[in-house]
Write an enzyme that holds these catalytic residues in place. Structure first.
Site, PDB file in Angstrom:
ATOM      1  N   HIS A 122      53.341  33.165  47.304  1.00 46.90           N
ATOM      2  CA  HIS A 122      53.764  33.468  45.940  1.00 46.90           C
ATOM      3  C   HIS A 122      55.137  34.266  46.144  1.00 46.90           C
ATOM      4  CE1 HIS A 122      49.790  33.352  43.453  1.00 46.90           C
ATOM      5  NE2 HIS A 122      49.872  32.494  44.452  1.00 46.90           N
ATOM      6  N   ARG A 147      55.549  29.301  46.031  1.00 48.00           N
ATOM      7  CA  ARG A 147      55.240  29.087  44.523  1.00 48.00           C
ATOM      8  C   ARG A 147      56.227  30.440  43.955  1.00 48.00           C
ATOM      9  NH1 ARG A 147      50.173  31.127  40.996  1.00 48.00           N
ATOM     10  NH2 ARG A 147      51.441  33.076  40.640  1.00 48.00           N
ATOM     11  N   TYR A 159      52.531  35.996  33.048  1.00 46.38           N
ATOM     12  CA  TYR A 159      51.929  35.705  34.274  1.00 46.38           C
ATOM     13  C   TYR A 159      52.817  35.396  35.483  1.00 46.38           C
ATOM     14  CZ  TYR A 159      49.331  32.999  37.692  1.00 46.38           C
ATOM     15  OH  TYR A 159      48.833  32.871  39.202  1.00 46.38           O
ATOM     16  N   ASP A 210      53.345  27.328  38.633  1.00 43.25           N
ATOM     17  CA  ASP A 210      52.367  27.630  37.822  1.00 43.25           C
ATOM     18  C   ASP A 210      52.357  27.894  36.501  1.00 43.25           C
ATOM     19  OD1 ASP A 210      49.601  27.927  37.123  1.00 43.25           O
ATOM     20  OD2 ASP A 210      49.174  29.322  38.644  1.00 43.25           O
ATOM     21  N   HIS A 212      50.231  27.935  34.316  1.00 45.96           N
ATOM     22  CA  HIS A 212      49.073  28.736  33.846  1.00 45.96           C
ATOM     23  C   HIS A 212      48.588  28.293  32.444  1.00 45.96           C
ATOM     24  CE1 HIS A 212      46.286  32.278  34.543  1.00 45.96           C
ATOM     25  NE2 HIS A 212      46.668  31.899  35.839  1.00 45.96           N
ATOM     26  N   GLU A 236      51.558  23.220  38.434  1.00 44.46           N
ATOM     27  CA  GLU A 236      50.051  23.567  38.340  1.00 44.46           C
ATOM     28  C   GLU A 236      49.570  24.028  36.851  1.00 44.46           C
ATOM     29  OE1 GLU A 236      49.205  26.621  41.099  1.00 44.46           O
ATOM     30  OE2 GLU A 236      47.556  27.426  40.003  1.00 44.46           O
ATOM     31  N   GLU A 262      41.716  25.069  39.348  1.00 42.98           N
ATOM     32  CA  GLU A 262      40.994  26.356  39.616  1.00 42.98           C
ATOM     33  C   GLU A 262      40.262  26.506  38.825  1.00 42.98           C
ATOM     34  OE1 GLU A 262      44.732  28.702  39.761  1.00 42.98           O
ATOM     35  OE2 GLU A 262      44.235  29.669  37.891  1.00 42.98           O
ATOM     36  N   ARG A 283      42.735  21.330  42.466  1.00 45.71           N
ATOM     37  CA  ARG A 283      42.745  22.897  43.359  1.00 45.71           C
ATOM     38  C   ARG A 283      41.587  23.441  43.015  1.00 45.71           C
ATOM     39  NH1 ARG A 283      46.085  26.172  43.770  1.00 45.71           N
ATOM     40  NH2 ARG A 283      45.553  27.588  42.058  1.00 45.71           N
ATOM     41  N   GLU A 339      46.455  27.303  49.134  1.00 50.13           N
ATOM     42  CA  GLU A 339      47.194  28.678  48.416  1.00 50.13           C
ATOM     43  C   GLU A 339      47.052  30.002  49.175  1.00 50.13           C
ATOM     44  OE1 GLU A 339      46.087  29.684  44.307  1.00 50.13           O
ATOM     45  OE2 GLU A 339      47.591  31.134  44.112  1.00 50.13           O
ATOM     46  N   TRP A 402      45.909  32.257  28.502  1.00 50.81           N
ATOM     47  CA  TRP A 402      46.516  33.262  29.352  1.00 50.81           C
ATOM     48  C   TRP A 402      46.794  32.576  30.551  1.00 50.81           C
ATOM     49  CZ3 TRP A 402      45.108  35.113  34.212  1.00 50.81           C
ATOM     50  CH2 TRP A 402      45.825  35.914  35.131  1.00 50.81           C
TER      51      TRP A 402
HETATM   52  C1  GCO Z   1      46.574  30.976  40.944  1.00 49.51           C
HETATM   53  C2  GCO Z   1      46.007  31.497  39.757  1.00 49.51           C
HETATM   54  C3  GCO Z   1      45.415  32.819  39.712  1.00 49.51           C
HETATM   55  C4  GCO Z   1      44.589  33.055  38.813  1.00 49.51           C
HETATM   56  C5  GCO Z   1      43.635  34.171  39.220  1.00 49.51           C
HETATM   57  C6  GCO Z   1      42.535  34.156  37.894  1.00 49.51           C
HETATM   58  O1  GCO Z   1      47.361  30.202  40.773  1.00 49.51           O
HETATM   59  O2  GCO Z   1      46.695  31.965  41.955  1.00 49.51           O
HETATM   60  O3  GCO Z   1      46.546  30.983  38.500  1.00 49.51           O
HETATM   61  O4  GCO Z   1      46.700  33.624  39.800  1.00 49.51           O
HETATM   62  O5  GCO Z   1      45.123  33.645  37.373  1.00 49.51           O
HETATM   63  O6  GCO Z   1      43.110  33.854  40.493  1.00 49.51           O
HETATM   64  O7  GCO Z   1      41.423  34.883  38.602  1.00 49.51           O
HETATM   65 MG    MG Z   2      46.948  28.959  38.908  1.00 50.61          MG
END
Ligand code: GCO
Ligand code: MG
Length: 402
Positions: A122, A147, A159, A210, A212, A236, A262, A283, A339, A402
């Site tokens: 990241h 990322r 985020y 991401d 998000h 993502e 995720e 994911r 990741e 979020w």
């Molecule tokens: C990612 C995720 C995380 C999540 C978190 C939630 O891609 O790593 O989006 O940042 O927000 O793991 O528990």
């Molecule tokens: Mg994510």
């Protein structure tokens, strides 16, 4: 061999983790991760009150039978709490089997399909320039894939952006903090970020982003199109994915690869996305999606539709998950990327592990089982502390994703 004890350990070495330790009459034990960010105690109780008593006396070698017993036998199937609890049992049983047979778990999953597991890290910054520097720092550390997320001008918190000078950690102590969101500002900003990164580092680095869950399908289609010149490895979670068919619209408009999953818990969250080839990367993880046993099935299904894996690996997935994920990643053919977000040194001390990083790749190590443990004495020094993920609101106060 029979299971004699199933113990749930909740600890907070930097952030909260829920760990299951399954012990046997032969002295061999296994560990599994059951952490569900912000809802940790629900899984701890599910395991302690409803699963552990059913495990005592069973043969730990019957991994598939125990999985089905917990899934079909509960009557109430799926969902993050149930599937994280089943995952913890599953990981611990694979760990026990590996130790009992004196071999690393990947050998039991078909053996190694590659030498190392490529990970992405990241790069987070308050603004474009800080993110650009962070990308450079990660490339220097050897990562081949990064990322990139950055603060958005005119949006106070978002985020992926660290609050102070420390590392980014999504969950915060106390009750949920509130963040603000503005889609238009984000959509104008994100192509500029990637244009700048490509200008500085050229075509070689693999770049990811991401969204998000913040966009609608048509907005995601626009972002995907705007990012095409920068050739991302993926975007993502462009949209919240309860509506699998929503991806059809995004897909019709852009060649930017799409990754999602995720927050998924089973193949039933993703079967349409995969079967209709609406995504490129799935994911889901060995933690929130039922363990190694279920993820093997997900990967086999995805393989038929050209979909590769890209498992979630944020800090809320403990080193136990990281270890289990690496055995899974190295063994399947349709692995895409993994990741990686480094844990705090306190977390690493509580969970001693044998996996290692070199030159952009992770290696699970050759220790029998998963090659990860929990130091219960150290864990006891870090009691649970309530912490939550943020809640998002649009600028007019409307609750948003979020
Ligand atoms: C990612 C995720 C995380 C999540 C978190 C939630 O891609 O790593 O989006 O940042 O927000 O793991 O528990
Ligand atoms: Mg994510």
């Amino acid at each position: 061999m029979i299971i004699t004890k199933a113990k749930v350990i909740v600890c907070s070495p930097g952030r909260n983790f829920v760990t299951l330790k399954i012990e046997t009459d032969q002295g061999i034990y296994g560990v599994g991760d059951a952490t569900l960010n912000g809802r940790e105690l629900a899984v701890a109780s599910y395991l302690e009150d409803h699963v552990a008593p059913c495990l005592i006396g069973r043969d730990p070698s019957h991994i598939e039978d125990i999985w089905q017993y917990l899934y079909k036998g509960a009557y109430w199937r799926r969902g993050p709490v149930t599937m994280s609890a089943i995952a913890a049992v599953d990981m611990a049983l694979w760990d026990i089997k590996g130790k009992a047979l004196n071999t690393p778990v990947y050998n039991l999953l078909g053996g190694r399909s590659r030498t190392g597991v490529m990970v992405y890290s990241h790069a987070n910054g308050k603004d474009i320039e800080q993110t650009v520097d962070e990308v450079g720092r990660h490339l220097e550390m050897g990562y081949k894939a990064v990322r990139a997320q950055s603060g958005i001008p005119g949006v106070s918190t978002t985020y992926g952006v660290p609050k102070g000078s420390g590392k980014y950690e999504p969950a915060e102590k106390g009750l949920p903090p509130e963040h603000a969101w503005n889609t238009e500002k984000y959509m104008r900003h994100v192509p500029k970020l990637f244009q700048r990164i490509r200008d500085v580092y050229g075509d070689e680095p693999l770049l990811l982003h991401d969204c998000h869950h913040r966009l609608t399908p048509i907005e995601a289609a626009r972002v995907g199109k705007d990012l095409e010149p920068y050739r991302l490895f993926w975007i993502e979670d462009p949209v919240p994915a309860e509506l699998q068919e929503g991806f059809r619209l995004i897909r019709e408009h852009t060649t930017t690869p799409l990754a999602v999953g995720e927050v998924f818990n089973s193949i039933w969250d993703a079967h349409e996305l995969i079967r209709e080839q609406l995504i490129d990367y799935i994911r889901m993880t060995v933690l929130h999606a039922g363990g190694i046993s279920h993820m093997k099935k997900v990967a086999s299904f995805a393989e038929m539709y050209h979909v590769r894996t890209g498992s979630h690996g944020a800090t809320d997935l403990s080193p136990v998950t990281m270890a289990a994920a690496l055995h899974f990643d190295i063994s399947i053919n349709n692995f895409g990327i993994q990741e990686h977000m480094p844990h705090t040194s306190e977390t690493d001390e509580v969970f001693p592990h044998y996996y290692s990083f070199e030159g952009g790749y992770f290696y699970p190590g050759d220790t029998p089982g998963l090659g990860v443990d929990i130091d219960e004495e150290k864990a006891a020094g870090y009691p649970y502390e309530p912490a939550y993920l943020p809640v998002n609101r649009k600028e007019d106060g409307t609750i948003y994703n979020w």
